[in-house]
Design a protein around this motif. Structure first.
Motif, short mmCIF file in Angstrom:
data_model
loop_
_atom_site.label_atom_id
_atom_site.label_comp_id
_atom_site.label_asym_id
_atom_site.label_seq_id
_atom_site.Cartn_x
_atom_site.Cartn_y
_atom_site.Cartn_z
N UNK A 297 -24.17 -99.16 -80.60
CA UNK A 297 -24.00 -97.55 -80.72
C UNK A 297 -23.58 -97.21 -81.88
N UNK A 298 -23.20 -98.06 -82.72
CA UNK A 298 -22.54 -97.79 -84.02
C UNK A 298 -23.44 -97.92 -84.90
N UNK A 300 -25.02 -96.43 -87.20
CA UNK A 300 -25.14 -95.33 -88.07
C UNK A 300 -24.11 -96.08 -89.31
N UNK A 301 -22.94 -96.64 -88.59
CA UNK A 301 -22.08 -97.12 -89.83
C UNK A 301 -22.84 -98.28 -90.53
N UNK A 304 -24.99 -96.64 -92.99
CA UNK A 304 -24.32 -95.92 -94.36
C UNK A 304 -23.89 -97.09 -95.31
#
Lengths: 329, 306
Positions: A297-298, A300-301, A304
């Protein structure tokens, strides 16, 4: 170093891959992948819009989600009036809702073009970092307006129960809707390619490189930039219209500043000012989201981190990596 | 509408204004000295809020939380400056925007990973928890009043730091001519790290203070960041004084607009419609103010280096 492939050939290859992938997925009975490709195609179109302002004109707009959202809301509002059999207005003359994509697209283009005219006319009085902050601020203004205006769902957004129609095809079938979106994207890309070589496109690129010289030649840099900004906003608005029909839903999230950032990310991932840059970038983005999103779920890290690596170490993006620096051929 | 209610809204506006100043001051300082646009400033605000809430919950002391949030935000700022930001000073604004946008994504997910998706809550210190009586028998939350005072004290301190101290002299010199002060033997890389950490600490301070009024959650810094951009555009980029004046204007206009517009419109239309239209218009008010300033003063009210 010899480049692996010329940009022109690469573009044709990319266009064929984007067409072939979903066709194969369709015949392999994977409609979800067709829809994923449609999403990438529409996001690519939004990026193509921004690329005209940002890539060709050097106008770093951080507010293009506003045009994307306005295009979406134009479709959402007219379609909701159509499905409720409620005219949009009765006085001074009658305006009905519509479920015809061609009509809706036209309205979306006009609405986002007018917004771009207003925002551009004000923010192009400045440049550089001011321009970035002002476009961001105006987009935020429209975002908050959409949230606090209760008539069309406010924060909850607006549903379109049945996808709007296009003459001759069944837009409810994933492949038909994909082909329609793909055709729009290709037409816009051809138009941009023609525009880049035309007088206006050359003047726009000259403004990016040296504004003073363009002014000395008797052209008005302000008007050239404003025209580019409006065209750019219109294309992104059209993408928003398609996106509304893809999800059959519009909400203020379409205008959030994260989306403005993501549209910019498409361009940098693919290659700034490259014709197919946003296309590659949007496809990479959607793939990234799909693949990493299924692990964590992370995700987007990691997005980035990847973006940071591209900005710091791989200027030129994917097309720069494969086809080398832009050439004038 | 009573005078007391109006006074209360003015104080709320001032409170929003000093918060925005703490954010805008750091942003404008970093832009003025290093020429960098930093979207990750809102993340530092968020870090301040989360660290304050977590440490206050753990130790039971708001003040320890506040100190920890200052240290954490300054340390995160210094770390990010050394690892990433330093490579961006010579890049164009597009690269700066994209790289700091990447940092926003990474910070948000990292905080979500550490603290989870649920908001944290932070209580103000006990002796500030109740209301105070203002002149005219107006009860007003002591904590909000303390924020206004703290913000004004920090603004004064920042003004003194920049105009009176050696560090402030170097900062002003850095704004004017960075090659020259490097040639004079000032360690410019260290100065940049210090300025960035200072801006980060201001943002973290603001985040910690706000944490006791709102919930502490992922993305809490982003609306504040964009309002701070509006403040900078109105005040003039690179100007601390402009940031203070514009922050107070924006805070007051936003708060009073949300309070007054629905009331004013209810004279012209029915109450529920007036509330809807009024709140929609009020949410646009400060951006319209920015548009007006841009038309008449494209470089802001207090242009630096004009």
């Amino acid at each position: 170093m010899r480049d692996l492939i010329t940009e022109h050939r690469l573009n044709i290859l990319l266009a064929l891959i984007l067409l072939g992938g979903p066709l194969i997925a369709h015949f392999a009975d994977e409609p979800f992948l067709v829809t994923l490709a449609t999403r990438a195609t529409i996001l690519a179109l939004a990026g193509v819009g921004l690329n005209i302002a940002l890539g060709l004109g050097g106008l770093v707009s951080f507010g293009h989600a506003a045009f994307f959202g306005l295009g979406g809301y134009a479709v959402g509002i007219l379609a909701s009036h159509h499905q409720n059999y409620e005219p949009l207005m009765t006085a001074p003359f009658l305006i009905n809702g519509s479920n015809q994509m061609l009509v809706l697209w036209l309205v979306a283009i006009v609405v986002s073009g007018l917004a771009a005219l207003f925002i551009g006319a004000l923010s192009l009085r400045t440049s550089g970092v001011y321009f970035i902050m002002i476009t961001l601020a105006f987009a935020q203004m429209i975002y908050y307006f959409a949230i606090s205006w209760p008539a069309y769902g406010g924060e909850d957004g607006l549903s379109i129960y049945v996808r709007n129609t296009f003459p001759g095809i069944n837009t409810l079938r994933p492949l038909d809707f994909f082909l329609l979106s793909y055709a729009v994207l290709m037409l816009v890309l051809i138009a941009q390619w023609r525009l880049t070589g035309a007088r206006f496109g050359i003047a726009l690129q000259a403004v990016r490189q040296n504004e003073g010289r363009v002014a000395a030649l008797g052209l008005s840099p302000y008007r050239i930039k404003l025209a580019a900004f409006v065209i750019s906003g219109m294309i992104t608005g059209l993408a928003g219209a398609l996106y509304a029909d893809l999800n059959r839903f519009v909400s203020p999230t379409m205008m959030s500043w994260h989306l403005s950032g993501e549209i910019m990310v498409f361009i940098i991932l693919g290659g700034v000012a490259r014709l197919f840059g946003p296309v590659v970038g949007a496809c990479l983005f959607v793939l990234f989201e799909h693949v990493f999103g299924s692990f964590t779920t992370h995700w987007q890290f990691f997005l980035g981190a990847a973006l940071l690596a591209v900005v710091l170490f791989a200027k030129g993006g994917f097309i720069g990596l494969v086809a080398g620096r832009a050439r004038h051929d | 509408m009573t005078v007391a209610l109006f006074l209360e809204q003015i104080l709320n506006g001032l409170q929003l204004g000093v918060m925005l100043f703490l954010m805008a001051a750091g942003l404008t300082l970093i832009f003025g000295v290093m020429g960098l646009i930093n979207l990750a400033h809102g993340s530092l605000f968020m870090i301040g809020g989360f660290v304050c809430a977590a440490v206050a919950a753990w130790t039971g002391s708001f003040w320890l939380g506040l100190i920890a949030s200052l240290i954490a935000a300054a340390a995160a700022g210094a770390l990010v400056e050394i690892a990433v930001i330093r490579r961006l000073y010579d890049r164009d604004h597009l690269d700066q925007v994209l790289a700091t946008f990447a940092l926003v994504l990474m910070f948000s997910e990292a905080v979500r990973f550490v603290f989870g998706s649920f908001p944290l809550y932070l209580d103000p210190p006990v002796f500030l928890a109740g209301p105070v009586m203002l002149p005219g028998d107006l009860p007003y939350p002591a904590y909000r009043l303390a924020i206004i005072i703290a913000g004004l004290v920090v603004a004064a301190g920042l003004g003194l730091l920049i105009s009176k101290t050696r560090l402030g002299m170097q900062i002003r010199a850095g704004e004017a001519d960075r090659e020259m002060i490097a040639a004079l033997g000032v360690d410019i890389r260290f100065l940049y790290t210090v300025v960035f950490a200072l801006g980060a600490a201001l943002a973290g301070f603001a985040g910690a203070l706000i944490g006791a009024i709102q919930s502490v959650q992922i993305g809490m810094g982003e609306p504040v960041l964009i309002l701070a951009f509006v403040v900078i555009v109105i005040g003039g980029i690179g100007s601390i004084r402009g940031a203070l004046v514009a922050a107070l204007i924006v805070g007051l206009v936003d708060t009073l607009g949300r309070f007054l517009l629905p009331t004013l419109l209810s004279g012209a239309m029915e109450a529920s419609a007036a509330r809807g239209v009024g709140s929609a218009l009020a949410s646009m008010l400060i951006y319209l103010l920015m548009a007006v300033v841009l038309v008449f003063k494209p470089r802001g009210l207090f242009p630096a280096n004009a």
